[in-house]
Design a protein around this motif. Structure first.
Motif, PDB file in Angstrom:
ATOM      1  N   ILE A  11     -15.253  92.366  88.747  1.00  0.00           N
ATOM      2  CA  ILE A  11     -16.547  91.695  88.864  1.00  0.00           C
ATOM      3  C   ILE A  11     -17.448  92.148  87.719  1.00  0.00           C
ATOM      4  CG2 ILE A  11     -18.621  91.423  90.277  1.00  0.00           C
ATOM      5  CD1 ILE A  11     -16.835  91.949  92.724  1.00  0.00           C
ATOM      6  N   ASN A  12     -17.958  91.185  86.975  1.00  0.00           N
ATOM      7  CA  ASN A  12     -18.967  91.449  85.950  1.00  0.00           C
ATOM      8  C   ASN A  12     -20.288  90.933  86.492  1.00  0.00           C
ATOM      9  OD1 ASN A  12     -17.081  92.418  84.066  1.00  0.00           O
ATOM     10  ND2 ASN A  12     -16.597  90.352  83.420  1.00  0.00           N
ATOM     11  N   VAL A  13     -21.206  91.834  86.753  1.00  0.00           N
ATOM     12  CA  VAL A  13     -22.490  91.461  87.336  1.00  0.00           C
ATOM     13  C   VAL A  13     -23.424  90.941  86.241  1.00  0.00           C
ATOM     14  CG1 VAL A  13     -24.492  92.295  88.610  1.00  0.00           C
ATOM     15  CG2 VAL A  13     -22.215  93.153  89.164  1.00  0.00           C
ATOM     16  N   ILE A  14     -23.958  89.759  86.478  1.00  0.00           N
ATOM     17  CA  ILE A  14     -24.934  89.159  85.571  1.00  0.00           C
ATOM     18  C   ILE A  14     -26.320  89.451  86.148  1.00  0.00           C
ATOM     19  CG2 ILE A  14     -25.732  87.005  84.508  1.00  0.00           C
ATOM     20  CD1 ILE A  14     -22.828  87.799  83.778  1.00  0.00           C
ATOM     21  N   ILE A  46     -35.795  81.060  87.862  1.00  0.00           N
ATOM     22  CA  ILE A  46     -34.616  81.906  87.712  1.00  0.00           C
ATOM     23  C   ILE A  46     -33.803  81.395  86.523  1.00  0.00           C
ATOM     24  CG2 ILE A  46     -32.496  82.739  88.796  1.00  0.00           C
ATOM     25  CD1 ILE A  46     -35.031  83.781  90.150  1.00  0.00           C
ATOM     26  N   LEU A  47     -33.459  82.309  85.617  1.00  0.00           N
ATOM     27  CA  LEU A  47     -32.708  81.949  84.414  1.00  0.00           C
ATOM     28  C   LEU A  47     -31.240  82.335  84.496  1.00  0.00           C
ATOM     29  CD1 LEU A  47     -35.331  83.140  81.792  1.00  0.00           C
ATOM     30  CD2 LEU A  47     -34.988  80.820  82.671  1.00  0.00           C
ATOM     31  N   SER A  48     -30.936  83.438  85.170  1.00  0.00           N
ATOM     32  CA  SER A  48     -29.541  83.877  85.283  1.00  0.00           C
ATOM     33  C   SER A  48     -29.359  84.721  86.527  1.00  0.00           C
ATOM     34  CB  SER A  48     -29.121  84.675  84.046  1.00  0.00           C
ATOM     35  OG  SER A  48     -29.823  85.901  83.984  1.00  0.00           O
ATOM     36  N   GLY A  49     -28.104  84.843  86.942  1.00  0.00           N
ATOM     37  CA  GLY A  49     -27.786  85.689  88.087  1.00  0.00           C
ATOM     38  C   GLY A  49     -27.487  84.939  89.365  1.00  0.00           C
ATOM     39  N   LYS A  50     -27.562  83.603  89.358  1.00  0.00           N
ATOM     40  CA  LYS A  50     -27.300  82.830  90.569  1.00  0.00           C
ATOM     41  C   LYS A  50     -25.864  82.309  90.632  1.00  0.00           C
ATOM     42  CE  LYS A  50     -30.116  79.428  90.398  1.00  0.00           C
ATOM     43  NZ  LYS A  50     -31.018  78.308  90.652  1.00  0.00           N
ATOM     44  N   ASP A  51     -25.134  82.457  89.551  1.00  0.00           N
ATOM     45  CA  ASP A  51     -23.835  81.807  89.472  1.00  0.00           C
ATOM     46  C   ASP A  51     -22.727  82.813  89.220  1.00  0.00           C
ATOM     47  OD1 ASP A  51     -25.163  82.267  87.090  1.00  0.00           O
ATOM     48  OD2 ASP A  51     -23.986  80.825  86.003  1.00  0.00           O
ATOM     49  N   PHE A  52     -21.521  82.338  89.297  1.00  0.00           N
ATOM     50  CA  PHE A  52     -20.377  83.168  88.949  1.00  0.00           C
ATOM     51  C   PHE A  52     -19.309  82.288  88.337  1.00  0.00           C
ATOM     52  CE2 PHE A  52     -19.347  81.693  93.164  1.00  0.00           C
ATOM     53  CZ  PHE A  52     -17.990  81.458  93.111  1.00  0.00           C
ATOM     54  N   LEU A  53     -18.408  82.925  87.626  1.00  0.00           N
ATOM     55  CA  LEU A  53     -17.346  82.218  86.939  1.00  0.00           C
ATOM     56  C   LEU A  53     -16.054  82.982  87.133  1.00  0.00           C
ATOM     57  CD1 LEU A  53     -16.269  80.153  84.785  1.00  0.00           C
ATOM     58  CD2 LEU A  53     -16.959  81.818  83.069  1.00  0.00           C
ATOM     59  N   ILE A  54     -15.026  82.321  87.612  1.00  0.00           N
ATOM     60  CA  ILE A  54     -13.701  82.930  87.682  1.00  0.00           C
ATOM     61  C   ILE A  54     -13.064  82.707  86.320  1.00  0.00           C
ATOM     62  CG2 ILE A  54     -11.431  82.888  88.759  1.00  0.00           C
ATOM     63  CD1 ILE A  54     -12.864  81.894  91.319  1.00  0.00           C
ATOM     64  N   ARG A  55     -12.929  83.788  85.575  1.00  0.00           N
ATOM     65  CA  ARG A  55     -12.430  83.686  84.216  1.00  0.00           C
ATOM     66  C   ARG A  55     -10.903  83.694  84.184  1.00  0.00           C
ATOM     67  NH1 ARG A  55     -14.691  87.777  79.901  1.00  0.00           N
ATOM     68  NH2 ARG A  55     -16.511  87.156  81.059  1.00  0.00           N
ATOM     69  N   GLU A  56     -10.283  84.563  84.985  1.00  0.00           N
ATOM     70  CA  GLU A  56      -8.823  84.665  84.979  1.00  0.00           C
ATOM     71  C   GLU A  56      -8.338  85.055  86.367  1.00  0.00           C
ATOM     72  OE1 GLU A  56      -7.022  87.020  81.803  1.00  0.00           O
ATOM     73  OE2 GLU A  56      -9.037  87.257  80.994  1.00  0.00           O
ATOM     74  N   ILE A  57      -7.155  84.632  86.682  1.00  0.00           N
ATOM     75  CA  ILE A  57      -6.458  85.100  87.866  1.00  0.00           C
ATOM     76  C   ILE A  57      -5.097  85.612  87.403  1.00  0.00           C
ATOM     77  CG2 ILE A  57      -5.433  84.477  90.088  1.00  0.00           C
ATOM     78  CD1 ILE A  57      -7.599  82.319  90.324  1.00  0.00           C
ATOM     79  N   HIS A  58      -4.846  86.896  87.634  1.00  0.00           N
ATOM     80  CA  HIS A  58      -3.570  87.493  87.240  1.00  0.00           C
ATOM     81  C   HIS A  58      -2.750  87.722  88.505  1.00  0.00           C
ATOM     82  CE1 HIS A  58      -4.675  88.537  83.076  1.00  0.00           C
ATOM     83  NE2 HIS A  58      -5.898  88.583  83.574  1.00  0.00           N
ATOM     84  N   ILE A  59      -1.572  87.155  88.548  1.00  0.00           N
ATOM     85  CA  ILE A  59      -0.662  87.341  89.677  1.00  0.00           C
ATOM     86  C   ILE A  59       0.570  88.043  89.156  1.00  0.00           C
ATOM     87  CG2 ILE A  59       0.681  86.217  91.485  1.00  0.00           C
ATOM     88  CD1 ILE A  59      -1.383  83.949  91.391  1.00  0.00           C
ATOM     89  N   PRO A  60       0.851  89.232  89.663  1.00  0.00           N
ATOM     90  CA  PRO A  60       2.020  89.969  89.186  1.00  0.00           C
ATOM     91  C   PRO A  60       3.317  89.218  89.499  1.00  0.00           C
ATOM     92  CG  PRO A  60       0.756  91.269  90.775  1.00  0.00           C
ATOM     93  CD  PRO A  60       0.115  89.945  90.678  1.00  0.00           C
ATOM     94  N   GLU A  61       4.223  89.282  88.562  1.00  0.00           N
ATOM     95  CA  GLU A  61       5.542  88.645  88.780  1.00  0.00           C
ATOM     96  C   GLU A  61       6.458  89.654  89.456  1.00  0.00           C
ATOM     97  OE1 GLU A  61       7.166  86.792  85.317  1.00  0.00           O
ATOM     98  OE2 GLU A  61       5.178  86.202  84.612  1.00  0.00           O
TER      99      GLU A  61
END
Length: 62
Positions: A11-14, A46-61
């Motif tokens: 989690i990267n908190v904005i 409000i300018l930032s901090g209300k949203d989130f973005l899923i940047r990557e999903i890593h699933i181990p093989e």
């Protein structure tokens, strides 16, 4: 044991930033409990901090 047991959540908190509608001061909403540190107004955009973005999903093989 599930197939997601080695999955990590990163989690990267904005920071919640806002602009005062009265004096146009930019401020950190949480640090100032929602009030403008310059004029004391609670009216803000409000300018930032209300949203989130899923940047990557890593699933181990395996």
């Amino acid at each position: 044991d599930t197939w997601l047991k080695d999955t990590k959540l990163v989690i990267n908190v904005i920071p919640g930033m806002a602009e005062c509608d009265e004096c146009n001061e930019l401020f950190h909403v949480i640090e100032h409990e929602g009030y403008c540190p310059n004029c004391g107004s609670f009216e803000k955009t409000i300018l930032s901090g209300k949203d989130f973005l899923i940047r990557e999903i890593h699933i181990p093989e395996g």
